[in-house]
Design a protein around this motif. Structure first.
Motif, PDB file in Angstrom:
ATOM      1  N   TYR A   8       0.808  -1.219   0.000  1.00 15.16           N
ATOM      2  CA  TYR A   8       0.000   0.000   0.000  1.00 15.16           C
ATOM      3  C   TYR A   8       0.843   1.273   0.000  1.00 15.16           C
ATOM      4  O   TYR A   8       0.341   2.344  -0.287  1.00 15.16           O
ATOM      5  N   LEU A  52      -7.097   4.703  -0.190  1.00 15.83           N
ATOM      6  CA  LEU A  52      -6.814   4.093   1.107  1.00 15.83           C
ATOM      7  C   LEU A  52      -7.505   4.845   2.240  1.00 15.83           C
ATOM      8  O   LEU A  52      -7.888   4.261   3.246  1.00 15.83           O
ATOM      9  N   LEU A 106      -5.666  -4.049  -0.171  1.00 11.67           N
ATOM     10  CA  LEU A 106      -4.602  -3.138   0.244  1.00 11.67           C
ATOM     11  C   LEU A 106      -5.127  -2.132   1.267  1.00 11.67           C
ATOM     12  O   LEU A 106      -4.419  -1.741   2.186  1.00 11.67           O
TER      13      LEU A 106
END
Length: 90
Positions: A31, A41, A68
C-alpha cells in the motif's frame, strides 16, 4: 463474477491480503507503492466521489484494491504515514 470470487474479495476486504499466510495475488503491491491511490486508502478518492456527476474525472489511473486498504487500516493503528498527516490539515 462467481460466488467464490465474491467471497474471496469480501474476505480480502475484511482481513487483508495475508489472511491465509502468503499473498497469493499475481502482482505483489504494497500500500505504500507509488502506484496505489493514497486517497482510496483513506476512502476519499475524488474519482470515485465525483463519478456520475457533472464533475466526473473519469477512472483513477492508480490501483484501487480493497485488500490493500484493509492492510493499510490494520497497519495505520500502529503508524501514521505522511499522506495521513497531509489530509488531516486540509
Amino acid at each position: 463474477m462467481s460466488a467464490q470470487e465474491q467471497m474471496r474479495r469480501m474476505l480480502d476486504e475484511l482481513m487483508g491480503t495475508r489472511r491465509n499466510g502468503e499473498d497469493t495475488r499475481p502482482e505483489k503491491l504494497h500500500y505504500t507503492s507509488s502506484r496505489v491511490c493514497k486517497s482510496f486508502l483513506l476512502n476519499c478518492c475524488p474519482h470515485e466521489i465525483l463519478a456520475a456527476t457533472r464533475g466526473d474525472m473519469g477512472q483513477c489511473k492508480k490501483v484501487h484494491d480493497v485488500a490493500l486498504r484493509a492492510d493499510f487500516e490494520n497497519s495505520s493503528r500502529k503508524y501514521e504515514y505522511t499522506f495521513q498527516k497531509e489530509v488531516r490539515y486540509i
